[in-house]
Design a protein around this motif. Structure first.
Motif, short mmCIF file in Angstrom:
data_model
loop_
_atom_site.label_atom_id
_atom_site.label_comp_id
_atom_site.label_asym_id
_atom_site.label_seq_id
_atom_site.Cartn_x
_atom_site.Cartn_y
_atom_site.Cartn_z
N MET A 1 -21.13 53.04 41.88
CA MET A 1 -21.54 54.24 41.15
C MET A 1 -23.06 54.24 40.96
O MET A 1 -23.64 53.25 40.56
CB MET A 1 -20.86 54.24 39.79
N ASN A 2 -23.65 55.36 41.30
CA ASN A 2 -25.10 55.48 41.17
C ASN A 2 -25.38 56.85 40.57
O ASN A 2 -25.17 57.87 41.21
CB ASN A 2 -25.75 55.33 42.55
N LEU A 3 -25.82 56.87 39.32
CA LEU A 3 -26.02 58.16 38.64
C LEU A 3 -27.46 58.66 38.78
O LEU A 3 -27.83 59.63 38.15
CB LEU A 3 -25.65 58.04 37.16
N GLY A 4 -28.24 57.99 39.62
CA GLY A 4 -29.62 58.41 39.80
C GLY A 4 -29.75 59.41 40.94
O GLY A 4 -28.94 59.44 41.86
N LEU A 5 -30.79 60.24 40.85
CA LEU A 5 -31.08 61.14 41.95
C LEU A 5 -31.85 60.37 43.02
O LEU A 5 -32.60 59.44 42.70
CB LEU A 5 -31.95 62.30 41.45
N GLN B 1 -33.90 64.21 46.24
CA GLN B 1 -33.38 65.09 45.19
C GLN B 1 -34.39 65.27 44.07
O GLN B 1 -34.59 66.38 43.56
CB GLN B 1 -32.05 64.54 44.64
N GLY C 1 -24.45 65.33 28.64
CA GLY C 1 -23.08 65.15 29.14
C GLY C 1 -22.70 66.24 30.13
O GLY C 1 -22.09 65.97 31.17
N LEU D 1 -24.29 65.71 33.52
CA LEU D 1 -23.56 64.70 34.32
C LEU D 1 -22.26 65.27 34.87
O LEU D 1 -21.88 65.00 36.01
CB LEU D 1 -23.24 63.49 33.45
N LEU D 2 -21.57 66.05 34.03
CA LEU D 2 -20.30 66.65 34.46
C LEU D 2 -20.54 67.60 35.63
O LEU D 2 -19.79 67.62 36.61
CB LEU D 2 -19.65 67.38 33.27
N TRP E 1 -23.11 67.50 37.72
CA TRP E 1 -23.48 66.69 38.89
C TRP E 1 -22.24 66.05 39.52
O TRP E 1 -22.12 65.98 40.74
CB TRP E 1 -24.49 65.60 38.49
N LYS E 2 -21.33 65.60 38.67
CA LYS E 2 -20.13 64.99 39.23
C LYS E 2 -19.30 66.03 39.99
O LYS E 2 -18.74 65.73 41.05
CB LYS E 2 -19.28 64.34 38.12
N TRP F 1 -20.98 66.48 43.31
CA TRP F 1 -20.72 65.33 44.16
C TRP F 1 -19.28 65.40 44.71
O TRP F 1 -19.03 65.18 45.89
CB TRP F 1 -20.92 64.04 43.36
N ASP G 1 -23.82 59.12 43.24
CA ASP G 1 -22.53 58.76 43.83
C ASP G 1 -21.61 58.30 42.70
O ASP G 1 -21.86 57.29 42.06
CB ASP G 1 -22.72 57.64 44.86
N PHE G 2 -20.57 59.10 42.47
CA PHE G 2 -19.64 58.78 41.39
C PHE G 2 -18.46 57.95 41.88
O PHE G 2 -17.54 57.69 41.13
CB PHE G 2 -19.14 60.06 40.71
N THR G 3 -18.50 57.58 43.14
CA THR G 3 -17.42 56.74 43.67
C THR G 3 -17.44 55.41 42.95
O THR G 3 -18.51 54.82 42.77
CB THR G 3 -17.62 56.46 45.17
#
Lengths: 348, 388
Positions: free
Chosen positions: A1-5, A9, A246, A249-250, A252-253, A256, B2-4
């Motif tokens: 998991m990588n929450l960074g741009l 981006q 929040g 993030l939602l 962005w998810k 993705w 990447d939310f995987t």
């Protein structure tokens, strides 16, 4: 998991943050009222290739995904950019999926604006979000997906959020792009993209509404101290900030998931819209409220945010009705479970 | 972006679930419900044997060298099965502060045994007069040769009755006020002069009041410099507010969906067909998703060396309280039958959540304290509390 741009981006974000800061300051937003369209800003978007960011390179786009355009939508929302965006981006991707490259080329060149009618009901019955400015609207009638040409006589309907609303009664042309199960599937995906992009714009709007409120609360004094010292003023802003982060993030998810073809993508898209609509409204409402009587004055920027927090969400859907879309996608449609043979549960 | 879930996180979860099957027994779960201790010594030792008490520490220090996401996956697997995890999780808050600020000698005395699951450390911050304002601390410590003599009283010292040490905040400078003049000490709980009184809670948890009367502790057990307890405390509190949280809102959402999809509606369908149920479950599913994402955000920002802020520590518990109430409204009176009766809905889980949720918006900093931190640190608003 990588929450960074990624660096790319981040670069997209910075470029468009700078563009909207320069080309969509509050004076320009006001000047574009009541229609809610700033042709000069639109020209910049076309010139930067914003509409084609999420269009494959093979057909003239930049080949990025929904996440990259969501970053642009968020920056547009932050500055209340008076340009159609969510529906045209989704429509451009829909044209790609239908192989309608001729119309797509006109879109990317800025020769025409193509939007999307998001309801699966007859076109004439819809209040079209970009109806006042679009040249074509892609619409689904339950069987066929068509590109409808702008009627000769279109009247903008002045409204709360300066949305370029109009009704299209007598369209001048109609080209069938797809039909049957394929059309249905493509239209559903396009509407989900609108959900996500509208969510992103509302999150950007919320972020700036919070900034405006915090800036005012730091300066404005009441009973000798800055009003931001009062927890009744500060704490709802803190809650708004948490919801904004929040919701980002939602969103962005959801992007993705759509880009990766994850099975949860449709559920996440509907969640992102409902949550962002709620977040934007509450952020703008509290921020306006803490301005006291000044928040009610037309010259204050916060009222621009408050009206669009409402107008931009309702232009797409009733957020509460969207809860039933979420339920369909998480629990299954009503009646799909069927009667149970035996169970330990007690309904009460 | 990447939310995987990384494959090593999925592997960690599978390992965690296998561990649960072997070590989290039905008896252990029942004992925890009955006693509310939050601790199982056999569970801690089994975790310690795998380096899972301090999973993010390197193996050379008795950890497992895992990242935050892997560690969360393991802890959540054990929690989901009802294994008592308050002890290991809380012990690590103190252990990490000791690791960051303690003397070499102290670290050697405590940390290897913590990692093995042999030592349990409780937190002695809160006092009857202080609550969230921990720097009101009145428990005194006086230096006497190589020792400190401690007198005072702490409250809400969860599992003090089982702990080996207490991570204790004391006031060592008699005329000091607020955050100054404090000293942090880890007190061996078998020292004479410590008296523990049980406090039962409405949330199936036991906690304690602890009295310290002329408790003598070697200076070896001081954490950080004398008079500089503020720095130690601040690091420990931030760690608690930034803990990759394992919000319980997603667990409530899962339990509620499971109920709705199986409970008959009396008309041949299930409760999940009811629009009033659907709207609630949709909203709860969103809050569960956002709680999880804010938790991942903590782990991610920690991993890249940033400061995540207390978002997750605020949003998770606030939504947990809200939905613990809504779920009982939605299910009806049968949801209030508790776990001791076979008629309880879903083993009494909704009744349990309702009782348990309210404390989550208090411990680790009340929601009001967290909102003030966000307002001051992230929004630049003026401080709302008087300076001490």
């Amino acid at each position: 998991m990588n929450l960074g741009l990624t660096q790319e981006q981040e670069a997209v974000r910075e470029v468009f943050a700078a563009l909207f800061a320069k080309e969509s300051p509050p004076e320009r937003v006001r000047a574009a009222e009541p229609v809610g369209h700033d042709p000069a800003l639109w020209g910049h978007l076309i010139a930067t290739g914003a509409l084609g960011v999420a269009v494959p390179e093979a057909v003239g786009g930049a080949g990025a995904g929904l996440l990259e355009v969501a970053l642009i939508a968020e920056e547009a929302g932050r500055r209340l950019a008076a340009v159609p965006f969510a529906e045209p981006v989704s429509a451009a991707r829909l044209l790609v999926a239908c192989g309608a490259t001729e119309l797509l080329n006109l879109v990317l060149a800025g020769a025409v604006i193509v939007s999307l009618a998001t309801k699966p009901v007859p076109l004439a019955d819809q209040l079209l979000a970009d109806g006042a400015v679009a040249d074509f609207v892609l619409a689904f009638d339950g069987d066929r997906l068509v590109a409808a040409g702008r009627p000769d006589d279109v009247r903008h309907l002045p409204n709360l959020g300066s949305v370029p609303f109009a009704r299209w009664q007598a369209i001048t042309s109609e080209v069938v792009l797809s039909d049957g199960a394929t059309a249905k599937r493509l239209f559903a995906r396009a509407v989900d993209e609108v959900r996500v992009l509208r969510a992103a714009a509302l999150i950007g709007l919320a972020a700036q509404a919070i900034e405006i409120g915090a800036a005012y609360a730091r300066e404005r004094r009441a009973f000798t101290i800055p009003i931001g010292s009062y927890q009744a003023v500060a704490h709802p802003l803190a809650d708004a900030l948490v919801s904004k982060d929040g919701g980002q993030l939602l969103t962005w998810k959801a992007c993705w998931a759509a880009d990766a073809g994850e099975p949860k993508a449709p559920a996440l898209a509907s969640m992102a819209f409902a949550f962002a609509a709620d977040t934007a409204y509450h952020a703008a409402q509290h921020s306006l409220h803490l301005h006291g009587g000044y928040g009610f004055m037309a010259e204050q920027d916060i009222q621009l945010y408050y009206r669009r927090a409402m107008g931009w969400a309702t232009a797409f859907a009733d957020p509460r009705r969207e809860l039933h879309v979420i339920a369909d996608r998480t629990l299954g449609p009503v009646g799909s479970i069927g009667p149970q043979e035996s169970t330990d549960w007690e309904a009460g | 972006m990447d939310f995987t879930e990384a494959s090593n996180v999925a592997e960690a979860r599978i390992l965690g679930q296998a561990f649960v099957r072997e070590h989290v027994t039905a008896e252990m779960v029942r004992d925890e419900l009955r006693t509310g201790d939050g601790v199982s010594r056999p569970l801690m030792e089994a975790m310690g044997a795998l380096g899972w008490i301090a999973p993010t520490w390197p193996e050379s220090e008795g950890g497992a060298g895992l990242d935050q996401f892997q560690a969360s996956a393991i802890f959540n697997a054990i929690r989901a099965a009802g294994g008592p995890m308050v002890g290991p999780g809380t012990t690590m808050l103190a252990a990490n502060a000791i690791r960051a600020m303690g003397s070499e000698e102290l670290k050697q005395a405590i940390l290897p045994a913590v990692a093995k699951g042999e030592l349990l450390i409780c937190l002695g911050y809160t006092e009857p007069e202080g609550g969230s304002d921990v720097f009101q601390c009145q428990t005194r410590s006086v230096r006497d040769g190589d020792q400190w003599v401690i007198n005072g009283q702490k409250i809400f010292t969860t599992y003090a009755h089982m702990a080996d040490f207490c991570f204790l905040l004391t006031r060592s400078e008699p005329d000091s006020k607020g955050p100054h003049g404090l000293t942090m000490v880890v007190v061996p709980m078998d020292t004479p002069g410590i008296e523990i009184q049980a406090v039962r809670t409405m949330g199936y948890e036991r906690t304690n009041i602890v009295y310290y009367s002329d408790v003598r502790v070697d200076d070896l057990y001081r954490v950080g410099d004398a008079g500089k307890g503020l720095h130690v405390m601040r690091a420990a509190l931030e760690a608690e507010q930034n803990v990759a949280p394992s919000s319980r809102t997603p667990r409530l959402s899962d339990a509620a969906q499971e109920w709705a999809l199986a409970a008959p509606d009396g008309r041949g369908g299930v409760m999940a067909d009811d629009p009033v149920v659907r709207e609630r479950l949709a909203l709860l599913a969103i809050d569960a998703e956002v709680s999880d994402l804010l938790g991942y955000r903590v782990a991610f920002i920690e991993q890249i060396g940033g400061k995540p802020g207390p978002h997750a520590a605020l949003f998770g518990p606030e939504t947990y309280v809200k939905w613990s109430k809504e779920m009982i409204d939605m299910i009806g009176p049968a949801a209030t039958i508790d776990w001791t009766d076979p008629e309880a809905v879903a083993g009494g889980v909704f009744e349990y959540h309702f009782r348990s949720a309210v404390a989550s918006t208090i411990y680790g900093g009340s929601s009001e304290v967290l909102r003030s931190l966000i307002a001051e640190q992230l929004l630049g608003l003026p401080r709302s509390r008087p300076k001490t």
